[in-house]
Design an enzyme around this catalytic site. Structure first.
Site, mmCIF file in Angstrom:
data_model
loop_
_atom_site.group_PDB
_atom_site.id
_atom_site.type_symbol
_atom_site.label_atom_id
_atom_site.label_comp_id
_atom_site.label_asym_id
_atom_site.label_seq_id
_atom_site.Cartn_x
_atom_site.Cartn_y
_atom_site.Cartn_z
ATOM 1 N N GLU A 152 41.944 42.043 28.088
ATOM 2 C CA GLU A 152 40.952 41.351 28.317
ATOM 3 C C GLU A 152 39.590 41.806 28.405
ATOM 4 O OE1 GLU A 152 43.713 40.414 29.865
ATOM 5 O OE2 GLU A 152 44.088 38.135 30.178
ATOM 6 N N GLU A 169 50.106 35.788 43.492
ATOM 7 C CA GLU A 169 50.578 36.946 43.290
ATOM 8 C C GLU A 169 51.480 37.870 44.047
ATOM 9 O OE1 GLU A 169 48.371 38.472 39.642
ATOM 10 O OE2 GLU A 169 47.604 40.171 40.883
ATOM 11 N N LYS A 183 40.814 48.000 37.223
ATOM 12 C CA LYS A 183 41.824 49.508 37.902
ATOM 13 C C LYS A 183 42.593 50.737 36.869
ATOM 14 C CE LYS A 183 45.244 50.064 41.388
ATOM 15 N NZ LYS A 183 45.942 49.196 42.854
ATOM 16 N N GLY A 186 44.743 45.456 43.100
ATOM 17 C CA GLY A 186 43.718 44.832 42.557
ATOM 18 C C GLY A 186 43.142 43.517 42.810
ATOM 19 N N ARG A 187 44.287 43.187 43.189
ATOM 20 C CA ARG A 187 43.677 41.403 44.476
ATOM 21 C C ARG A 187 43.051 41.804 45.469
ATOM 22 N NH1 ARG A 187 49.308 41.812 43.279
ATOM 23 N NH2 ARG A 187 50.500 41.586 44.827
ATOM 24 N N LYS A 237 52.809 39.315 29.011
ATOM 25 C CA LYS A 237 51.421 40.049 27.952
ATOM 26 C C LYS A 237 52.143 41.104 27.599
ATOM 27 C CE LYS A 237 49.199 41.481 32.774
ATOM 28 N NZ LYS A 237 48.474 42.546 33.344
ATOM 29 N N HIS A 245 36.643 12.420 47.046
ATOM 30 C CA HIS A 245 36.511 11.266 45.574
ATOM 31 C C HIS A 245 37.025 11.906 44.421
ATOM 32 C CE1 HIS A 245 32.566 9.196 47.544
ATOM 33 N NE2 HIS A 245 33.196 10.693 48.291
HETATM 34 O O1 F6P Z 1 47.560 40.708 35.190
HETATM 35 C C1 F6P Z 1 47.150 40.458 36.736
HETATM 36 C C2 F6P Z 1 46.659 41.876 37.023
HETATM 37 O O2 F6P Z 1 47.025 42.993 36.670
HETATM 38 C C3 F6P Z 1 46.164 41.989 38.223
HETATM 39 O O3 F6P Z 1 47.220 41.976 39.875
HETATM 40 C C4 F6P Z 1 44.745 42.806 38.179
HETATM 41 O O4 F6P Z 1 43.748 42.253 39.539
HETATM 42 C C5 F6P Z 1 44.226 42.033 37.142
HETATM 43 O O5 F6P Z 1 45.887 42.126 35.861
HETATM 44 C C6 F6P Z 1 43.620 43.004 36.374
HETATM 45 O O6 F6P Z 1 43.765 44.215 36.170
HETATM 46 P P1 F6P Z 1 42.835 45.383 35.954
HETATM 47 O O7 F6P Z 1 41.791 45.833 37.316
HETATM 48 O O8 F6P Z 1 43.683 46.865 36.055
HETATM 49 O O9 F6P Z 1 42.290 45.381 34.398
#
Ligand code: F6P
Length: 548
Positions: A215, A355, A209, A269-270, A514, A386
């Site tokens: 990452e 979150e 987003k 995002g979620r 972060k 199990h």
């Molecule tokens: O670390 C949390 C977060 O901001 C989430 O809310 C989001 O889904 C994720 O990182 C990834 O963010 P982006 O889509 O901006 O890479």
């Protein structure tokens, strides 16, 4: 404009619930079942292909009545209307919350700052559809003119968990494309995925987003470098597409403008799998199935918006969750899908739920004095039986659990399905009933166990029962029913956030780690003596530097 800001503990209903709790906290549910022959049917909601039985809960009709009063006093109805009509209910980020618009029909009217957003949404949906068709039908090809065989979704958090869960859940409906997910900044993740791929036939979908996430950008760069070992810079346009709100950053990464699928700030995002973030779902399961997923979610939206609260699935499940969290003080809830296809459902829900509602400051900016945000966890049944069911059956913690199952299997093997569903039904019965001393004694006697051994073993073999469960029995796992199920939990989370008086749509709690990681990353490469940090962190950093 804003959501109501009512402290739930200051409502009349809360005080009444506290009193009521004292009276019923020790009642065994079996007592209610024997006193009231209609309990199960009265506490079952049938809606479309969903059969939701919440009778195996430590509550009676009065409890639900008071919980519904709590919903009214905290102005839940107003809050729901505000969300759907696009008010800025994500106040701390100054945003509307409109993932529901993504699954609304074209004819719906949803505006943001006076602008109708439906045309844009449907324009992007059309782009997803056309792109999917071209890739799946092999019209759009890779740099050596071969059709695509693999798709890699590069993203993390909401840009990974939702699509990954749905792609897994809809495996039965998949086409010939193999979908992979790379999320972790741990290089092992990308490495292992790349080992399986041929650059000539792989499409990469970078989903972020913000397009600033460490990452995702690291993985995208590593993958691009790998790709360029066999292809040229000009070929990037054929193999890399992106989903983002940050068009500038995407272009700077080297992605062709035509390969950008936009999303909007009013999608959290979620809650974004319904947007172009779900491109890998559309690619893997086909656009029609993606559209059906959205249609199912829209059905649930309509139900949530219009059903009376006492038969409103997200509302009822949310209230039950509040009853356990705030009155029984349970800390977690398990979600057990009796379907291997729901393997990633609990993992997905962890972000959606934790979150959103893992907050300790209310909408007035005050520290809350009550519990919010449950810990959600789970694994599919029967595997979980199990593994951790021992603790749910006989441990010291109260763990309410949702059991989700499907009446008709997709595989068609009656033997497997009957065995699976007998476990599904038996487990909630066992959790409810338990096993009394008398039952243990007669069972052991029937096995010719000596009196001494019976006495010795008895305490260990008794099950108290009275463990709460909800049963969600759905006709069959289809894209539509999956859409409904996900939307059900999304709305449950929203209802709980409204009542707990927290802002469910921000996530400032993920920022600090972060920021510190950015500082530490710089310190890892410095040769100067590190003087910052507490002694534990400093030692860890120094010790780690020995490895580099
Ligand atoms: O670390 C949390 C977060 O901001 C989430 O809310 C989001 O889904 C994720 O990182 C990834 O963010 P982006 O889509 O901006 O890479």
């Amino acid at each position: 404009m804003a959501l109501p800001k009512i402290n739930p503990t200051h409502t009349k209903a809360w005080v009444k619930l506290q009193e009521h709790f004292k009276g019923i906290k020790d009642v065994h549910m079996m007592q209610w079942f024997s006193e009231d022959k209609n309990r199960a049917s009265d506490m079952t909601i049938r809606w479309e292909d969903f059969y939701v039985d919440y009778s195996k809960n430590r509550m009676d009709a009065k409890t639900m009545e008071l919980l519904l009063e709590l919903a009214d006093e905290t102005q839940l109805r107003t809050a729901i209307d505000k969300q759907f009509q696009g008010d800025i209910i994500n106040e701390t980020e100054g945003r509307e919350v409109l993932h529901t618009a993504l699954r609304s029909p074209k004819s719906a009217k949803v505006t943001v700052e006076g602008q109708d957003i439906m045309p844009e949404i449907h324009e992007v949906k059309l782009k997803i559809k056309d792109f999917t068709t071209d890739i799946v039908d092999g019209k759009r090809k890779g740099y050596t003119n071969k059709a695509f065989t693999d798709v890699v979704n590069i993203g993390i958090g909401g840009s990974d968990l939702g699509p990954a869960m749905v792609v897994d859940a809809l495996q039965y409906y998949k086409n010939h494309l193999t979908t992979h997910f790379v999320s972790n900044v741990d290089g092992d993740h990308v490495n292992e995925v790349l080992k399986k791929l041929n650059p000539e036939t792989t499409l990469f979908v970078i989903v972020s987003k913000t397009f600033t996430t460490q990452e995702t950008l690291s993985n995208a760069n590593t993958i691009k470098d790998w790709f360029l070992k066999s292809a040229s810079e000009n070929d990037v346009a054929k193999h890399f597409v992106a989903v983002s709100t940050n068009i500038e950053n995407v272009k700077n990464f080297g992605i062709d403008e035509n390969n950008i699928f936009p999303m909007w700030n009013w999608v959290g995002g979620r809650f974004s799998l319904w947007s172009a973030v779900g491109l890998s779902i559309s690619l893997g399961a086909g656009y029609d199935n993606f559209d059906k997923l959205l249609a199912g979610a829209h059905d649930m939206d309509e139900h949530f918006k219009s059903a009376d609260f006492n038969t409103n699935l997200p509302v009822v499940l949310a209230l039950i969750g509040i009853w356990y969290t705030n009155f029984f003080k349970s800390e977690s809830e398990a979600v057990i899908g009796y379907s291997q296809y729901l393997n990633q459902f609990a993992t997905y829900l962890q972000q959606a739920n934790m979150e959103s509602n893992g907050k300790s400051v209310d909408r007035n900016g005050d520290k809350v004095t009550y519990q919010t945000g449950n810990i959600v966890w789970g694994e599919p049944g029967t595997n979980s039986q199990h593994a951790f069911f021992q603790l749910i059956h006989q441990g010291t913690k109260l763990i309410p659990a949702d059991f989700i199952g499907f009446g008709k299997s997709l595989h068609g093997n009656k033997d497997h399905q009957d065995k699976l569903m007998s476990n599904f039904i038996a487990q909630t019965e066992a959790l409810l009933n338990g096993k009394s001393k008398n039952e243990v004694v007669s069972e052991l006697k029937s096995q010719n166990t000596s009196e001494d051994t019976i006495q010795q073993l008895m305490p260990f073999k008794v099950f108290e029962g009275n463990k709460p469960t909800n049963t969600l029995l759905i006709d069959q796992l289809t894209p539509e029913s999956l859409g409904k199920l996900i939307a059900l939990y999304e709305h449950k989370i929203f209802v709980q956030g409204v009542i707990w008086n927290v802002y469910s749509y921000d996530q400032f709690g993920v920022e600090l780690g972060k920021q510190l990681a950015t500082n530490i990353l710089k310190e890892i490469s410095t040769t100067e003596t590190i003087v910052n940090h507490d002694s534990s962190t400093r030692n860890l950093l120094e010790h780690y530097k020995n490895f580099s």
